[in-house]
Scaffold this motif. Sequence first.
Motif, mmCIF file in Angstrom:
data_model
loop_
_atom_site.group_PDB
_atom_site.id
_atom_site.type_symbol
_atom_site.label_atom_id
_atom_site.label_comp_id
_atom_site.label_asym_id
_atom_site.label_seq_id
_atom_site.Cartn_x
_atom_site.Cartn_y
_atom_site.Cartn_z
ATOM 1 N N ARG A 56 23.407 -3.477 -64.082
ATOM 2 C CA ARG A 56 23.081 -4.053 -65.581
ATOM 3 C C ARG A 56 23.614 -5.140 -65.796
ATOM 4 N N VAL A 57 22.736 -6.318 -66.778
ATOM 5 C CA VAL A 57 23.299 -7.503 -66.826
ATOM 6 C C VAL A 57 23.052 -7.245 -68.656
ATOM 7 N N PRO A 58 23.938 -8.204 -69.228
ATOM 8 C CA PRO A 58 23.924 -7.520 -71.169
ATOM 9 C C PRO A 58 22.580 -8.998 -71.338
ATOM 10 N N GLY A 59 22.397 -8.156 -72.252
ATOM 11 C CA GLY A 59 21.095 -9.116 -72.980
ATOM 12 C C GLY A 59 21.594 -9.655 -74.170
ATOM 13 N N LEU A 60 20.476 -10.606 -74.913
ATOM 14 C CA LEU A 60 20.981 -11.494 -76.552
ATOM 15 C C LEU A 60 20.989 -11.025 -77.176
ATOM 16 N N PRO A 61 21.752 -11.286 -78.247
ATOM 17 C CA PRO A 61 22.321 -10.591 -78.985
ATOM 18 C C PRO A 61 20.620 -9.893 -79.653
ATOM 19 N N ASP A 62 19.016 -10.551 -79.472
ATOM 20 C CA ASP A 62 18.671 -9.950 -80.137
ATOM 21 C C ASP A 62 17.549 -9.012 -79.194
ATOM 22 N N ARG A 63 18.546 -8.894 -78.087
ATOM 23 C CA ARG A 63 17.624 -7.939 -77.002
ATOM 24 C C ARG A 63 18.170 -7.009 -76.261
ATOM 25 N N PRO A 64 17.892 -5.836 -75.696
ATOM 26 C CA PRO A 64 18.578 -5.209 -75.022
ATOM 27 C C PRO A 64 19.234 -5.694 -73.388
ATOM 28 N N ASP A 65 20.356 -4.724 -72.751
ATOM 29 C CA ASP A 65 20.773 -4.710 -71.825
ATOM 30 C C ASP A 65 19.584 -4.891 -70.557
ATOM 31 N N ARG A 66 19.080 -5.707 -69.512
ATOM 32 C CA ARG A 66 18.535 -5.381 -68.258
ATOM 33 C C ARG A 66 18.791 -4.787 -67.628
ATOM 34 N N LYS A 67 17.954 -4.331 -66.014
ATOM 35 C CA LYS A 67 18.105 -4.453 -65.265
ATOM 36 C C LYS A 67 18.187 -5.420 -64.272
ATOM 37 N N THR A 68 18.457 -6.097 -63.383
ATOM 38 C CA THR A 68 18.497 -7.498 -62.505
ATOM 39 C C THR A 68 18.564 -6.561 -60.457
ATOM 40 N N TYR A 69 17.434 -5.954 -60.589
ATOM 41 C CA TYR A 69 17.118 -6.018 -58.858
ATOM 42 C C TYR A 69 17.108 -6.423 -58.027
ATOM 43 N N ALA A 70 17.601 -6.227 -57.021
ATOM 44 C CA ALA A 70 18.040 -7.042 -56.234
ATOM 45 C C ALA A 70 17.747 -6.369 -54.568
ATOM 46 N N LEU A 71 17.170 -7.232 -53.542
ATOM 47 C CA LEU A 71 16.886 -5.849 -52.356
ATOM 48 C C LEU A 71 17.737 -6.055 -51.412
ATOM 49 N N THR A 72 18.067 -4.417 -50.969
ATOM 50 C CA THR A 72 19.495 -4.365 -50.034
ATOM 51 C C THR A 72 18.761 -4.750 -48.532
ATOM 52 N N ALA A 73 19.748 -4.005 -48.031
ATOM 53 C CA ALA A 73 19.459 -4.848 -46.375
ATOM 54 C C ALA A 73 17.998 -3.697 -45.741
ATOM 55 N N ALA A 74 17.969 -2.623 -45.678
ATOM 56 C CA ALA A 74 16.566 -2.257 -45.648
ATOM 57 C C ALA A 74 15.591 -2.575 -46.432
ATOM 58 N N GLY A 75 15.632 -2.906 -47.800
ATOM 59 C CA GLY A 75 14.395 -3.554 -48.594
ATOM 60 C C GLY A 75 14.206 -4.529 -47.650
ATOM 61 N N GLN A 76 15.214 -5.204 -47.421
ATOM 62 C CA GLN A 76 14.629 -7.240 -46.513
ATOM 63 C C GLN A 76 14.468 -6.675 -45.749
ATOM 64 N N ARG A 77 14.408 -4.911 -44.177
ATOM 65 C CA ARG A 77 13.317 -5.550 -43.281
ATOM 66 C C ARG A 77 12.612 -4.830 -43.436
ATOM 67 N N ARG A 78 12.521 -3.701 -44.960
ATOM 68 C CA ARG A 78 11.337 -3.447 -44.792
ATOM 69 C C ARG A 78 10.044 -4.856 -44.980
ATOM 70 N N VAL A 79 10.799 -5.644 -45.965
ATOM 71 C CA VAL A 79 9.517 -6.907 -46.793
ATOM 72 C C VAL A 79 9.034 -7.737 -44.822
ATOM 73 N N ALA A 80 10.608 -7.635 -44.197
ATOM 74 C CA ALA A 80 10.400 -8.011 -42.608
ATOM 75 C C ALA A 80 9.202 -7.950 -42.359
ATOM 76 N N ASP A 81 9.188 -6.313 -42.388
ATOM 77 C CA ASP A 81 8.079 -5.421 -40.907
ATOM 78 C C ASP A 81 6.951 -5.655 -41.985
ATOM 79 N N TRP A 82 7.045 -5.491 -43.732
ATOM 80 C CA TRP A 82 5.109 -5.752 -43.776
ATOM 81 C C TRP A 82 4.977 -7.457 -44.230
ATOM 82 N N VAL A 83 5.728 -7.759 -43.880
ATOM 83 C CA VAL A 83 4.870 -9.076 -44.107
ATOM 84 C C VAL A 83 4.235 -9.205 -42.011
ATOM 85 N N ALA A 84 5.357 -8.691 -41.293
ATOM 86 C CA ALA A 84 4.502 -8.756 -39.461
ATOM 87 C C ALA A 84 3.257 -8.235 -39.256
ATOM 88 N N GLU A 85 3.418 -7.355 -40.194
ATOM 89 C CA GLU A 85 2.360 -6.403 -40.754
ATOM 90 C C GLU A 85 0.985 -6.077 -40.407
#
Length: 174
Positions: A56-85
């Motif tokens: 969760r990342v704090p928002g600006l005064p006029d905007r709500p907080d946001r969630k920033t998403y990042a790949l986990t190690a499992a997500g990185q492996r899934r992307v590598a498998d998908w690209v190679a597929e």
Amino acid sequence: MRDVVLALLAKEPAHGYQLGVRLREALGPLSESLNAGQVYVTLTRLEKAGLVSAERVPGLPDRPDRKTYALTAAGQRRVADWVAEVSWPKPDLTEFHLKLVAAAAARLADPLALIDAQRRELLRRLRDAQRAALAEPDDSVAGLLLEGVVLRLRADLRWLETCERTWAPRRENG
């Protein structure tokens, strides 16, 4: 959608709105059918599956907080498998073929009338895709996708011509 969202996160962590913008840029006019909420639903599912993490990342005064998403190690492996597929999207010919066979066998409809209706729909889609492709700048990646759509639709139209040649004598003899 799942693999595409994961691949978009491979560049850098992002929040849902940023991912939606990247998807719209990549798809160009074909993104009009994209539901903006689909990205958020996908992110929630990916988080539950352990393929992304959220911060969760704090928002600006006029905007709500946001969630920033990042790949986990499992997500990185899934992307590598998908690209190679190696895969190719299957055209939906089987269902239409079975529709023709069933319609003829049970005398539900004239197969040639079904072919004509299908041809009219493909021609409409072809015109729309060609119009959209012409509106794209020369260096557009979405233009490349539209060119692929146009080529596939032309191939499907040729296949319908073959269907018509096959079914026409059967109607005359039937």
